[in-house]
Design a protein around this motif. Structure first.
Motif, PDB file in Angstrom:
ATOM      1  N   ASP A   1      25.481  10.006 -88.133  1.00 41.94           N
ATOM      2  CA  ASP A   1      24.545   8.257 -88.365  1.00 41.94           C
ATOM      3  C   ASP A   1      23.215   9.366 -88.504  1.00 41.94           C
ATOM      4  OD1 ASP A   1      23.866   8.048 -86.132  1.00 41.94           O
ATOM      5  OD2 ASP A   1      25.390   6.795 -85.793  1.00 41.94           O
ATOM      6  N   ARG A   2      22.029   8.474 -88.626  1.00 43.37           N
ATOM      7  CA  ARG A   2      21.143   8.688 -88.838  1.00 43.37           C
ATOM      8  C   ARG A   2      20.573   8.407 -87.393  1.00 43.37           C
ATOM      9  NH1 ARG A   2      19.087  12.211 -91.516  1.00 43.37           N
ATOM     10  NH2 ARG A   2      17.048  11.542 -90.784  1.00 43.37           N
ATOM     11  N   ARG A   3      21.288   7.834 -86.144  1.00 44.79           N
ATOM     12  CA  ARG A   3      20.596   7.954 -85.196  1.00 44.79           C
ATOM     13  C   ARG A   3      21.127   9.096 -83.791  1.00 44.79           C
ATOM     14  NH1 ARG A   3      20.961   2.717 -83.925  1.00 44.79           N
ATOM     15  NH2 ARG A   3      19.201   2.973 -81.969  1.00 44.79           N
ATOM     16  N   ALA A   4      20.923   8.875 -82.958  1.00 45.67           N
ATOM     17  CA  ALA A   4      21.003  10.421 -81.963  1.00 45.67           C
ATOM     18  C   ALA A   4      22.308  11.545 -82.019  1.00 45.67           C
ATOM     19  CB  ALA A   4      21.023   9.905 -80.403  1.00 45.67           C
ATOM     20  N   LYS A   5      22.136  12.205 -82.134  1.00 40.43           N
ATOM     21  CA  LYS A   5      23.359  13.621 -82.219  1.00 40.43           C
ATOM     22  C   LYS A   5      23.464  13.112 -81.155  1.00 40.43           C
ATOM     23  CE  LYS A   5      19.820  17.636 -82.790  1.00 40.43           C
ATOM     24  NZ  LYS A   5      20.094  18.024 -82.011  1.00 40.43           N
ATOM     25  N   ARG A   6      25.046  13.088 -81.187  1.00 39.02           N
ATOM     26  CA  ARG A   6      26.215  12.940 -80.355  1.00 39.02           C
ATOM     27  C   ARG A   6      26.983  14.157 -79.998  1.00 39.02           C
ATOM     28  NH1 ARG A   6      27.339   7.930 -79.319  1.00 39.02           N
ATOM     29  NH2 ARG A   6      26.655   6.104 -80.386  1.00 39.02           N
ATOM     30  N   TYR A   7      27.199  14.597 -78.996  1.00 39.19           N
ATOM     31  CA  TYR A   7      27.593  15.782 -78.215  1.00 39.19           C
ATOM     32  C   TYR A   7      29.158  15.791 -77.941  1.00 39.19           C
ATOM     33  CZ  TYR A   7      23.047  16.967 -77.882  1.00 39.19           C
ATOM     34  OH  TYR A   7      21.393  17.260 -78.085  1.00 39.19           O
TER      35      TYR A   7
END
Ligand SMILES: [Mn+2]
Ligand SMILES: [Mn+2]
Ligand SMILES: [Zn+2]
Ligand SMILES: [Zn+2]
Lengths: 138, 138
Positions: B73-79
DNA sequence: TCCTACGATAGACAATGTCTAAGTCAAGTA
DNA sequence: TACTTGACTTAGACATTGTCTATCGTAGGA
């Protein structure tokens, strides 16, 4: 895109100079502008238009299904007036150039039921990444 | 993931409490945490660890190919510590839940030469979107 | 044990997007 | 045409996510 204004009027839109200008900026092929790029071009035609109005108008066009949001990187969203012919995107990893592409088949069919985990799937986004001919030559 | 620290030491990493804690937090299946979520869990184990260090360490793990960045999504990157078995993601549009999925075939083969416009394509990202069973029931 | 370069830290800064309060005007009505 | 009103626009504050910098601390080798 030129009949867009008619369709919007039919949907009860109040027609303002600002909205007209945003719609004009989004006219064309392979247009994938950021909100601030739309704003910059809109200012050329209507110097007093505000950033908030551009954001608002783009959001409304997306809600109405007239424009698509595209997120090919973690930078700004891009707005795609090519909302009527389904397509995917091919992005240059060096210069960021974006092309519309049309893969064969339905990308959904590649996901077997056993990999759907009970989800009701409604959409697939595919982004191809590589290096464009310009960047490869340089 | 438990031999990750060994691999990193082999690559010349200076081993610090902070890096150990970040690696521990990223251990597990179907883990797709944001940087701030990683930070919050790291703070439980090492209260003085800073946000900048978590960002730095995650960035290094990505550079080393030990962790993938996922942008659903346009929120935070995920790792994503599942960097060794190629997969795609299935995302719930309501609650944001993320599942690893394994489509059949090579998604690249769906793009004919005539749709490649001279690009050298190196990667494809596919995101399936829908509603998860939990959200459908509610 | 000592040194030093590499790593950690706090906080300023940047980019993108959202929200609010106040002013403006498109379009319906008379 | 003039009036009216709620929809629209505006400037700027605010929020979120991420990056950068200057300074301090320490892992690991000599
Ligand atoms: Mn497009
Ligand atoms: Mn994953
Ligand atoms: Zn390029
Ligand atoms: Zn859900």
């Amino acid at each position: 895109m030129s009949d867009l204004l008619e369709r919007l009027r039919g949907r009860g839109w109040r027609m303002t100079a600002q909205r007209r200008v945003v719609a004009e900026v989004l006219d064309g092929e392979h247009v994938h502008l950021t909100a601030d790029e739309v704003h910059a071009r809109a200012v050329d035609k209507l110097p007093e238009i505000s950033r908030a109005t551009v954001y608002n108008t783009l959001g409304e066009l997306v809600s109405l299904g007239e424009v698509l949001e595209v997120s090919t990187d973690r930078r700004a969203k891009r707005y795609d007036p090519n909302a009527h012919r389904p397509h995917q995107h091919l992005v240059c990893a060096r210069c960021g150039a974006i092309r519309d592409v049309h893969p064969t088949g339905n990308p959904l069919s590649a996901l077997p039921d056993s990999e759907r985990f009970g989800f009701t799937i409604s959409d697939v986004e595919v982004t191809y990444r590589g290096v464009c001919p310009n960047c490869a030559a340089a």
